[in-house]
Structures are given as C-alpha cells and as structure tokens.
Write a protein that holds these residues in place. Structure first.
Motif, short mmCIF file in Angstrom:
data_model
loop_
_atom_site.label_atom_id
_atom_site.label_comp_id
_atom_site.label_asym_id
_atom_site.label_seq_id
_atom_site.Cartn_x
_atom_site.Cartn_y
_atom_site.Cartn_z
N ARG A 5 0.83 -1.21 0.00
CA ARG A 5 0.00 0.00 0.00
C ARG A 5 0.87 1.26 0.00
O ARG A 5 0.47 2.26 -0.56
CB ARG A 5 -0.94 0.00 1.22
CG ARG A 5 -2.41 -0.10 0.78
CD ARG A 5 -3.30 -0.23 1.99
NE ARG A 5 -3.37 -1.62 2.43
CZ ARG A 5 -3.58 -1.97 3.70
NH1 ARG A 5 -3.67 -1.05 4.66
NH2 ARG A 5 -3.68 -3.24 4.02
N ALA A 6 2.02 1.16 0.64
CA ALA A 6 2.89 2.34 0.74
C ALA A 6 3.49 2.72 -0.61
O ALA A 6 3.61 3.89 -0.92
CB ALA A 6 4.00 2.08 1.74
N VAL A 7 3.78 1.73 -1.45
CA VAL A 7 4.43 2.02 -2.74
C VAL A 7 3.55 2.88 -3.66
O VAL A 7 3.98 3.94 -4.09
CB VAL A 7 4.92 0.72 -3.42
CG1 VAL A 7 5.42 1.01 -4.82
CG2 VAL A 7 6.01 0.07 -2.59
N GLU A 12 1.89 8.08 -6.12
CA GLU A 12 0.83 9.09 -6.30
C GLU A 12 1.35 10.48 -5.94
O GLU A 12 1.06 11.46 -6.64
CB GLU A 12 -0.40 8.75 -5.44
CG GLU A 12 -1.23 7.56 -5.95
CD GLU A 12 -1.62 7.67 -7.42
OE1 GLU A 12 -2.06 8.77 -7.84
OE2 GLU A 12 -1.46 6.68 -8.17
N THR A 13 2.12 10.56 -4.84
CA THR A 13 2.68 11.85 -4.43
C THR A 13 3.62 12.38 -5.52
O THR A 13 3.57 13.55 -5.88
CB THR A 13 3.51 11.69 -3.12
OG1 THR A 13 2.81 10.79 -2.28
CG2 THR A 13 3.74 13.00 -2.45
N GLN A 14 4.44 11.48 -6.04
CA GLN A 14 5.38 11.84 -7.09
C GLN A 14 4.64 12.37 -8.33
O GLN A 14 5.03 13.37 -8.92
CB GLN A 14 6.18 10.59 -7.46
CG GLN A 14 7.52 10.85 -8.08
CD GLN A 14 8.15 9.55 -8.55
OE1 GLN A 14 7.60 8.45 -8.33
NE2 GLN A 14 9.29 9.65 -9.17
N LYS A 16 1.70 13.78 -8.35
CA LYS A 16 1.10 15.06 -8.03
C LYS A 16 2.13 16.17 -8.14
O LYS A 16 1.87 17.21 -8.75
CB LYS A 16 0.55 15.00 -6.59
CG LYS A 16 -0.71 15.82 -6.42
CD LYS A 16 -1.33 15.55 -5.08
CE LYS A 16 -2.19 16.73 -4.67
NZ LYS A 16 -2.65 16.60 -3.29
N ILE A 17 3.31 15.93 -7.56
CA ILE A 17 4.38 16.92 -7.61
C ILE A 17 4.76 17.19 -9.07
O ILE A 17 4.93 18.33 -9.48
CB ILE A 17 5.63 16.44 -6.81
CG1 ILE A 17 5.27 16.34 -5.33
CG2 ILE A 17 6.82 17.35 -7.03
CD1 ILE A 17 6.31 15.63 -4.48
N TYR A 18 4.80 16.10 -9.87
CA TYR A 18 5.18 16.26 -11.27
C TYR A 18 4.13 17.05 -12.05
O TYR A 18 4.48 17.91 -12.87
CB TYR A 18 5.43 14.89 -11.92
CG TYR A 18 5.92 15.01 -13.34
CD1 TYR A 18 7.13 15.64 -13.63
CD2 TYR A 18 5.16 14.54 -14.41
CE1 TYR A 18 7.58 15.78 -14.91
CE2 TYR A 18 5.61 14.69 -15.71
CZ TYR A 18 6.81 15.30 -15.96
OH TYR A 18 7.25 15.45 -17.25
N SER A 19 2.86 16.78 -11.79
CA SER A 19 1.83 17.50 -12.54
C SER A 19 1.88 19.00 -12.23
O SER A 19 1.60 19.84 -13.09
CB SER A 19 0.43 16.91 -12.29
OG SER A 19 -0.04 17.32 -11.03
N GLN A 20 2.30 19.34 -11.00
CA GLN A 20 2.47 20.76 -10.66
C GLN A 20 3.66 21.35 -11.42
O GLN A 20 3.60 22.47 -11.92
CB GLN A 20 2.68 20.94 -9.15
CG GLN A 20 1.39 20.69 -8.36
CD GLN A 20 1.65 20.38 -6.89
OE1 GLN A 20 2.79 20.29 -6.46
NE2 GLN A 20 0.58 20.20 -6.13
#
Lengths: 155, 342
Positions: A5-7, A12-14, A16-20
């Motif tokens: 679940r952690a992976v 997902e965080t990565q 999100k940061i990339y889409s910004q």
C-alpha cells in the motif's frame, strides 16, 4: 501487505508533484488571441450566412428554402476549401470560429473522406468519413428525438 | 558466471566498443528547410516521395536510408548479418515491408520514438558480443502516416496546442560493425518504462521527460560519470516543454545538465516553421543522429555524446480508454575514435 500500500501512495505523491511541475513549465495558450480569432472568424462566417440568406430571399425563395440554400452554399465552400488544403490553414487562426458553424461540420466530413480514399471507396471513404461527424450526428438525432417527444407530450 | 560487461543497474560497458561504419539520413521537405537541412543525405521534394500513399512513401524513405547507409559503409546488402528496425505504424509495416524488400535477416523493434537508439543499443550488443560482424539499425516516421493513425485527418481544421509536437518525416539508418573509422559506441543504458500520470496526447514531451531523466540519472549513477564528462547530452524528441522538465528533474537528483543539454526535437525545426514545441517521431532522433550529430562528432566538434532516445508508449486505444502515457528512454554513449584512443 502494508508495503504494497505504501508504494503506490509514494508514486501518487510523485505524480502530483510532477503534474504541478508540468503546469508551471508548460506554455500558456494565447487565450486573448485565440478568443479574438474565434470571435471574428466565427462572426464573419455567420455574417456571410446572413448575407446569403438575404440574397436567396431577394431572389424569390421562401425563408425556409433560403435558409437551406444558404447552409448548402456554406457547406459547399467549406468542402471546396478543405479539398484545396486551405481550410485547415484558416482554422489555425480561427479555432472554434471555424469549427462551430456549419462549415466546421462540412470540414469534419470532407477531411477524413479525403484522408482515407486510399483505403478504398467502401472501407476507406464510406466508413471513415463520419469518424468525427458521426458522434455529432448520433447525439444530434437522439436529442432532436427527445425534444420532439417532450414537445409532443406537453403541448 | 557474472555478467562482466554490465555496470551498475542498467548500463552495459563495451570492452571492445563497436563502431558506426556508415550512417544515412533521409528527410522530408519541411525538415530539409529546417536549420539542419544540409546535414541530411537526401531531402525529399514532397511528402509523397513519388508514391501513391504516404505509407509507401515512408517505406521508400526507410529503404533509401538503409541502402545508403550500407553503401556508405562500403558494404553490400548480403554482408549485413542482421537488420533491426522499427517505426510508429501499426504492426510495424514500414520496417517489416522494408525488410521484406531488402532480404536481410530481420528483428522488428517497437520503442515508439526511441526506436533508433534502441536499435543502436541492441545492434552494438550483437556486434560486441561476437554474434555479428555488421548490423543495420534503422527507424522511420512520417508526419502524414502518424497523424492519421494517432490524431486527426491532416485537412481537419483544428488548432494545435502549444505543447504539441510535429512528427518528423524522416528515416535514419546506421551500420554498426566491429571495426571501422566512425565514432564508437562505448556504453548503453537501457531505460525503464516510467509513467507519472500525464494523459494529454498533445503533450508528449511532459509524458516522456520523467523516463528520459530517469535514464540520464541512472547512467550517471552506474558509470560514476557526471554531466561535465560529456560535450553534449541530447534527448530524442522531448522538444521545448520536455527538455525544460528533464533539466529540472535531473537537477533534483543533483546533476546540472543545463550547460550542455539539448533535444533533437528542438534542433530540427526553426521556431518560424510553426511546429509549436518542436519535432517528434522515430524519424526525429534518427535523422538528427545519423545526419547532424554524426557529422559534428566526425569533425571533432563533439568528442563524447550521451544520446537518449525517448519514446511515448501510447496508442490511440489507450488514450481513448483514459490511460496515462508511459514513456521510455534508452541511452547510448557515442565517442569519437580520436577521443577513444587517448
């Protein structure tokens, strides 16, 4: 299991940061230029339509007939300009101004018909010419039928 | 037995670097009018190239590039052991049909726009491993064939967004052999498929940048090299948006490539040619590598180049089904023979 679940959550965080980062880096569309282009080209086509309508009425056609004749004339010119390879060059500046009026509809049928003529008259032209206009026609017919039904029931 | 030629996680270091023996670049008219126009061996007068269909035109272009590369290598078709090629069209029709006509034992490749670099990487391994004397690697793309498969009919009146790229009409081919005068291939870094969730098919630079950056970073980690070890770092077809993103991503990993990094998709067109972000397609890195870059390495302008072929692994079906666009980047280190001797 917890690791599983952690992976994805780190991924997902990565994402999100990339889409910004992408949003910051991407060039902004020239909205003012595009809107102005669409307004004037779209307006010009509609004005031409009105002029054609007036012309056909002055020639003695009834109003509904003149409307059909004006539409047919616009469709003819759009199809011809598509065939000559000019329509897409105008559309580059006009954007929605050449897509929304009936000329855009004509272009959307003639362009694939030209494109797929090498695949033959049946499975090329015949099948592919409605690839873009098809959904417009299908949902156009459905909504027309529904509006008709509502009018029939409540009038 | 341990793999003695593998370095780190994803890199292969050649002990006897194979050489480029002959290169050829055939480009379309728009590409010929661009800034690199004079570096191409052949520039087509028009996009139909004397054929009935654009697909046939692409095939003829690829065949032309292959034959020219073999001739420039001083070899005949019969002397080529294997051919590795690919393109963007469904079921690889350009490469498969070209291989049918050439009659060279053939391995078809699909790496989207990274195919030229994928081919060079694999061809180098075959040659250095002693499995072949001469291997031909080639790739092609054509604006009109790609446009009708991936996007709209060419005469459709649509406004292209600023992030969109222009598929290069072009084909490139390289003959790689165990001996020769041309530049050598010293390392290969095979990329991973990376997807950071970009879904917009008219923004492929953003979709591919994370994969390119990942391969570049991994290459530095595997080899212990840094950006200053290269005269030039060049990606395949990220164009303006993807280039800016790659630079930022690589910088986050602690490597500054801002001084010596560019992209084939930026070099191939002039901004006045109205392609928006720049060039794309297998042909983009294929003609820039086999035309422009090989020339510059041979004349000594660049002695050591890190080239990264980049591919967007989407299909029209995956896009319609709302899937994001995975990307890939394969890196190849090209070094001039003069530099290698030192």
């Amino acid at each position: 299991m917890e690791q599983d679940r952690a992976v994805p959550s780190a991924h997902e965080t990565q994402k999100k940061i990339y889409s910004q980062m992408v949003a910051r880096t991407k060039p902004k569309p020239p909205l003012a230029r595009n809107v102005t282009g669409a307004f004037f080209f779209g307006g010009a086509i509609c004005t031409l339509g009105q002029a054609l309508l007036n012309f056909y009425i002055s020639m003695g056609l009834t109003r509904p007939d003149a409307g059909a004749a004006a539409s047919a004339t616009l469709v003819f010119w759009a199809a011809l300009l598509t065939g000559l390879g000019v329509y897409d060059s105008i559309a580059k500046y006009a954007g929605a101004g050449t897509i929304v009026p009936i000329t855009g509809f004509a272009n959307s049928i003639v362009a694939p018909a030209l494109e797929f003529r090498r695949e033959g008259m049946v499975f090329g032209v015949g099948q592919r010419m409605f690839t873009i206009a098809g959904p417009v026609l299908a949902y156009g017919f459905i909504s027309a039928w529904m509006v008709g039904l509502i009018t029939y029931l409540f009038k | 037995m341990a793999a003695t030629k593998k370095t780190g996680m994803q890199t292969i270091t050649f002990q006897n670097p194979p050489f480029f023996r002959g290169n050829a670049a055939v480009a379309g008219p728009k590409e010929g009018q661009g800034p690199l126009g004079r570096t191409f061996d052949v520039v087509l007068p028009d996009t139909l190239n004397g054929e009935e269909t654009w697909e046939k035109a692409e095939r003829k272009m690829l065949e032309n590039a292959c034959e020219l590369a073999i001739t420039k290598a001083g070899l005949t078709v019969e002397e080529i052991d294997f051919m590795m090629a690919g393109d963007l069209l469904n079921q690889l029709i350009s490469a498969n049909f070209t291989a049918r006509d050439l009659g060279i034992p053939f391995i078809g490749l699909y790496g989207a726009c990274s195919t030229m670099f994928e081919g060079i990487a694999l061809a180098s391994m075959l040659v250095e491993g002693g499995f072949a004397d001469y291997v031909l690697a080639a790739a092609s793309s054509h604006y009109d064939t790609a446009e009708r498969q991936y996007r709209y009919p060419t005469e459709m009146g649509v406004q292209r967004p600023l992030t969109s790229q222009w598929t290069v009409t072009g084909a490139g081919a390289a003959v790689i052999g165990c001996e020769g005068k041309g530049p050598a291939i010293t390392h290969v870094t095979i990329g991973k498929v990376i997807d950071l969730g970009i879904k917009d098919p008219s923004d492929m630079g953003s979709a591919m940048a994370p994969a390119a950056a990942d391969t570049v970073i991994q290459h530095f980690k595997d080899t212990g090299r840094s950006p200053s070890d290269y005269d030039l770092i060049i990606t395949g077809d990220l164009a303006a948006v993807g280039r800016a993103l790659t630079e930022q991503l690589v910088k986050q990993a602690g490597y500054d490539i801002s001084k010596n990094y560019t992209d084939c998709g930026i070099l191939i067109y002039d901004p006045v040619q109205d392609t928006h972000a720049g060039g794309s397609g297998c042909g983009c890195s294929a003609v820039v590598l086999n035309g422009y870059l090989m020339g510059e390495i041979r004349t000594g302008k660049y002695r050591r180049v890190l080239g990264v072929g980049t591919g967007a692994l989407l299909s029209p079906i995956s896009s319609f089904q709302g899937e994001s666009i995975p990307g890939i980047g394969h890196a190849v280190v090209i070094e001039s023979t003069a530099s290698l001797r030192k």
